[in-house]
Write a protein that holds these residues in place. Structure first.
Motif, PDB file in Angstrom:
ATOM      1  N   LEU A 253      -2.683 -15.834   4.808  1.00  0.00           N
ATOM      2  CA  LEU A 253      -3.595 -15.289   5.449  1.00  0.00           C
ATOM      3  C   LEU A 253      -3.518 -13.696   5.976  1.00  0.00           C
ATOM      4  O   LEU A 253      -4.156 -12.834   5.595  1.00  0.00           O
ATOM      5  N   ALA A 254      -2.383 -13.699   6.717  1.00  0.00           N
ATOM      6  CA  ALA A 254      -1.906 -12.391   7.217  1.00  0.00           C
ATOM      7  C   ALA A 254      -1.453 -11.441   6.000  1.00  0.00           C
ATOM      8  O   ALA A 254      -1.866 -10.459   5.957  1.00  0.00           O
ATOM      9  N   LEU A 257      -4.707 -10.309   4.126  1.00  0.00           N
ATOM     10  CA  LEU A 257      -5.217  -9.316   5.070  1.00  0.00           C
ATOM     11  C   LEU A 257      -4.415  -7.874   4.793  1.00  0.00           C
ATOM     12  O   LEU A 257      -5.361  -7.008   4.755  1.00  0.00           O
ATOM     13  N   VAL A 258      -3.418  -7.935   4.714  1.00  0.00           N
ATOM     14  CA  VAL A 258      -2.701  -6.750   4.642  1.00  0.00           C
ATOM     15  C   VAL A 258      -3.130  -5.944   2.976  1.00  0.00           C
ATOM     16  O   VAL A 258      -3.492  -4.872   3.041  1.00  0.00           O
ATOM     17  N   LEU A 261      -7.003  -5.243   3.379  1.00  0.00           N
ATOM     18  CA  LEU A 261      -7.653  -4.308   4.226  1.00  0.00           C
ATOM     19  C   LEU A 261      -8.166  -2.960   3.990  1.00  0.00           C
ATOM     20  O   LEU A 261      -9.543  -2.582   4.122  1.00  0.00           O
ATOM     21  N   VAL A 265     -11.894  -1.691   4.682  1.00  0.00           N
ATOM     22  CA  VAL A 265     -11.993  -0.316   5.618  1.00  0.00           C
ATOM     23  C   VAL A 265     -12.570   0.819   5.084  1.00  0.00           C
ATOM     24  O   VAL A 265     -13.525   1.600   5.654  1.00  0.00           O
ATOM     25  N   LEU A 278       5.027  -6.113   2.835  1.00  0.00           N
ATOM     26  CA  LEU A 278       4.927  -6.669   3.998  1.00  0.00           C
ATOM     27  C   LEU A 278       4.130  -7.739   3.686  1.00  0.00           C
ATOM     28  O   LEU A 278       4.366  -8.744   4.403  1.00  0.00           O
ATOM     29  N   LEU A 282       5.056 -11.540   5.003  1.00  0.00           N
ATOM     30  CA  LEU A 282       4.282 -12.390   5.849  1.00  0.00           C
ATOM     31  C   LEU A 282       3.897 -13.826   4.946  1.00  0.00           C
ATOM     32  O   LEU A 282       4.060 -14.841   5.673  1.00  0.00           O
TER      33      LEU A 282
ATOM     34  N   LEU B  13     -10.108 -13.688  10.528  1.00  0.00           N
ATOM     35  CA  LEU B  13      -9.150 -13.731  11.539  1.00  0.00           C
ATOM     36  C   LEU B  13      -9.671 -15.084  12.390  1.00  0.00           C
ATOM     37  O   LEU B  13      -8.635 -15.989  13.136  1.00  0.00           O
ATOM     38  N   TYR B 148       0.331 -11.391  13.073  1.00  0.00           N
ATOM     39  CA  TYR B 148      -1.003 -10.951  13.823  1.00  0.00           C
ATOM     40  C   TYR B 148      -1.665 -10.405  12.941  1.00  0.00           C
ATOM     41  O   TYR B 148      -1.439  -9.675  11.890  1.00  0.00           O
ATOM     42  N   GLY B 149      -3.227 -10.227  13.131  1.00  0.00           N
ATOM     43  CA  GLY B 149      -4.070  -9.404  12.463  1.00  0.00           C
ATOM     44  C   GLY B 149      -5.194  -8.949  13.313  1.00  0.00           C
ATOM     45  O   GLY B 149      -5.239  -9.560  14.366  1.00  0.00           O
ATOM     46  N   GLU B 150      -5.761  -7.702  13.127  1.00  0.00           N
ATOM     47  CA  GLU B 150      -6.580  -7.159  13.993  1.00  0.00           C
ATOM     48  C   GLU B 150      -7.559  -6.532  13.301  1.00  0.00           C
ATOM     49  O   GLU B 150      -7.313  -5.856  12.437  1.00  0.00           O
ATOM     50  N   VAL B 151      -8.856  -6.558  13.597  1.00  0.00           N
ATOM     51  CA  VAL B 151      -9.719  -5.903  12.977  1.00  0.00           C
ATOM     52  C   VAL B 151     -10.800  -4.904  14.176  1.00  0.00           C
ATOM     53  O   VAL B 151     -10.663  -5.555  15.331  1.00  0.00           O
ATOM     54  N   GLY B 170     -11.355  -0.302  11.236  1.00  0.00           N
ATOM     55  CA  GLY B 170      -9.897  -0.324  10.930  1.00  0.00           C
ATOM     56  C   GLY B 170      -9.458  -1.661  11.172  1.00  0.00           C
ATOM     57  O   GLY B 170      -9.981  -2.637  11.364  1.00  0.00           O
ATOM     58  N   GLY B 171      -8.012  -1.896  10.696  1.00  0.00           N
ATOM     59  CA  GLY B 171      -7.566  -3.296  10.788  1.00  0.00           C
ATOM     60  C   GLY B 171      -6.156  -3.027  10.642  1.00  0.00           C
ATOM     61  O   GLY B 171      -5.526  -2.110  10.045  1.00  0.00           O
ATOM     62  N   THR B 172      -5.205  -4.324  11.108  1.00  0.00           N
ATOM     63  CA  THR B 172      -3.901  -3.905  11.165  1.00  0.00           C
ATOM     64  C   THR B 172      -3.542  -5.566  11.005  1.00  0.00           C
ATOM     65  O   THR B 172      -4.224  -6.766  11.132  1.00  0.00           O
ATOM     66  N   ALA B 173      -2.568  -5.609  10.214  1.00  0.00           N
ATOM     67  CA  ALA B 173      -1.682  -6.995  10.095  1.00  0.00           C
ATOM     68  C   ALA B 173      -0.269  -6.915   9.982  1.00  0.00           C
ATOM     69  O   ALA B 173       0.389  -5.728   9.411  1.00  0.00           O
TER      70      ALA B 173
END
Lengths: 345, 218
Positions: A253-254, A257-258, A261, A265, A278, A282, B13, B148-151, B170-173
């Motif tokens: 899932l991570a 997400l990468v 995104l 966004v 990356l 993951l 998430l 980890y992931g964030e939005v 934005g977001g990060t993983a």
């Protein structure tokens, strides 16, 4: 009616008198022999007592009646000057009952001395044990009484069907000894159910006699405690999917997400393709968590896997069942009919 | 304009949280500090065209966790070179200060400002975004390995341009390795800030490597 009553009365009287007559007949030779000895008619006493011993029903040792009869015979032979026959009679008396001794109120000291000389050369052993009894292993006692004709060394051992042995005694015995067994083997464990043998070896070195008494052991097994049923699936913090699957899912899932995104966004992101590296890392990390030893992805360190909990419960039930079986009563049956009394080598 | 489905990412998430569970909250204060190096790709969309800038930005970050309360701060700056000779390079300075809580293990909900400045010669374009950020971290089968992931979405913002601030998100993983009290994390983040009326966007992608010490999830 009167005739029928007279017939019944006659039958009753006949059976009663007949029984008494049979008993008197069986005891008659022995009593006649003893009476002849008391009257100092040793020749007649010896002949009658030999006949009495021949018709006397055999009994397993210790047979005190037969032993006493042999002592009378031996005394008569002694006073007839037939020392060899006297010694043989005294020996037979001790064989019948190792505890047999001439009554000092009846027989003179010379008879006692002759008997003692014979006794010193013998190594006879008689065993007394309950035919059927039940004990609780460890706390209960199965008592075996041993009677010997002379002071010798005794070794007593109990061997079960599996070959496990328990030494009961190894030491001197002078006259008699009470051995006890608590139902356990030498290691403190219950003996195997089934056939066991109580073996007693008695005598001076090189001339031991052995008595083997077969006994049967049977455990009255307690009802088996049911094993714990499978607990309901635990909903751990990972949502019940299991720690391994959770780790894989988290990594994948991570990674996803990468990858996605930029699309979420920005309307025109022109994302760098390097992010796929990356994302792959993951995913690989999730795979590592999936296949490796896991405490559960994200699970608290105090959580115990269901499999381990079930194993602990099973161990606890097995331990309790073992304790119950250990305390279960043990039925002991002594097979006197198959007892083996060995002669001195 | 199509609204980016931040809610969907938030749900993703949440799904991540439901599958893994997170670190257990502990009672005493815990601190983590990191040195951060970022490879920044900036894309600027203006009415006159698109400009790309690229460079390394260095800085640091810190996390303080105390019971259910968590605070995060960070700062970085560097020079971004333009992809075309016609476009000058400029400096990038950014920082954030967030505070929030951990309603469930592993999940953080933070609020606070993020500021970013693009220093172009004598002029500086400053963006200040008030963020609501959701972050989730989980172990991947072992305490030394995590993801980890964030939005985040901007609930308010200001920019020193004639056009008012419109939106920011934005977001990060990323991936985290823990080696005793040390940790290393690698992540990818992207964020975009917009102003109204004229098409003007600042899209920043960052590949970050952070090395730090501490007992709290970085």
């Amino acid at each position: 009616m009167t005739r029928a009553l007279l017939m019944i009365a006659g039958m009753v009287v006949g059976f009663t008198w007949g029984g008494r007559l049979a008993a008197q007949t069986a005891d008659a030779p022995r009593e006649r022999g003893i009476a002849a000895y008391d009257a100092l008619r040793y020749d007649s006493a010896a002949e009658v007592l030999r006949h009495a011993l021949a018709v006397m029903p055999a009994a397993r040792p210790p047979d005190s009646v037969r032993a006493a009869t042999y002592i009378y015979l031996g005394a008569a032979e002694h006073f007839l000057g037939r020392d060899t026959a006297a010694a043989r009679a005294f020996d037979d008396a001790l064989r019948a009952d190792p505890r047999a001794r001439p009554d000092t109120l009846i027989f003179p000291p010379e008879v006692g001395a002759a008997f003692a000389r014979v006794r010193a050369r013998t190594s006879y052993l008689a065993v007394g044990a309950p035919a059927d009894t039940t004990i609780v292993p460890d706390t209960g006692r199965y008592v075996v009484r041993v009677y010997v004709s002379a002071s010798r060394h005794l070794r007593a051992r109990l061997t079960d069907a599996a070959g496990d042995a328990r030494g009961l005694y190894d030491g001197p015995v002078a006259d008699s000894l009470a051995l006890w067994w608590n139902g356990l083997d030498g290691g403190g464990n219950r003996m195997t159910d089934g056939r066991a043998t109580l073996e007693l070896t008695f005598g001076p070195d090189g001339a031991d006699s052995t008595v083997q008494l077969p006994i049967t052991l049977h455990t009255d097994a307690p009802d088996r405690v049911a094993a714990p049923s499978a607990p309901p699936p635990q909903r751990t913090a990972d949502g019940g999917g299991g720690p391994h699957v959770g780790a894989l899912a988290a990594g994948v899932l991570a990674g996803v997400l990468v990858v996605v995104l930029p699309s979420f966004v920005s309307g025109s992101p022109h994302p760098t393709p390097a992010r796929f590296a990356l994302a792959g890392a993951l995913g690989a990390a999730g795979l590592v968590g999936f296949v490796g030893p896991s405490r559960g992805a994200g699970a608290p360190q105090t959580a115990v896997p269901t499999r381990e909990l079930r194993s602990r419960e099973r161990d606890a039930v097995d331990a309790m069942q073992s304790r119950r079986r250990r305390a279960a009563p043990l039925d002991i049956h002594a097979d006197w009919g198959a007892a083996n009394s060995g002669a001195p080598r | 304009m199509r609204k980016p489905p931040i809610r969907m990412i938030g749900l993703a998430l949440a799904a991540l949280a439901s599958l893994t569970g997170g670190a257990t909250a502990q009672s005493g204060p815990r601190l983590s500090v990191s040195a951060v190096a970022s490879d920044v790709l900036e894309r600027t969309l203006t009415p006159t065209g698109v400009a790309h800038h690229h460079g390394i930005v260095l800085g640091g970050a810190g996390v303080l966790a105390w019971g259910p309360v968590v605070a995060r701060i960070g700062y970085a700056e560097g020079t971004l070179a333009a992809d075309s000779a016609a476009t000058p390079a400029h400096d990038l300075v950014q920082g954030y200060a967030l505070i929030g809580t951990r309603p469930i293990p592993g999940l953080e909900v933070l609020v606070g400002p993020m500021a970013r400045a693009y220093v172009r010669g004598t002029s500086t374009e400053r963006w200040v975004l008030w963020q609501v950020r959701m972050r989730y971290a989980a172990e991947l089968g072992a305490p030394w390995l995590g993801a980890y992931g964030e939005v985040w979405g901007a609930v308010a913002g200001t920019v020193n341009t004639p056009e008012p601030f419109t939106a920011g998100r934005g977001g990060t993983a990323g991936l985290r390795l823990r080696l005793g009290v040390a940790h290393i994390s690698v992540d990818y983040g992207i964020d975009e800030s917009r102003v109204a009326a004229q098409p003007r966007r600042e899209t920043v992608q960052q590949f970050r490597v952070a090395v730090g010490l501490g007992g709290v999830e970085p």
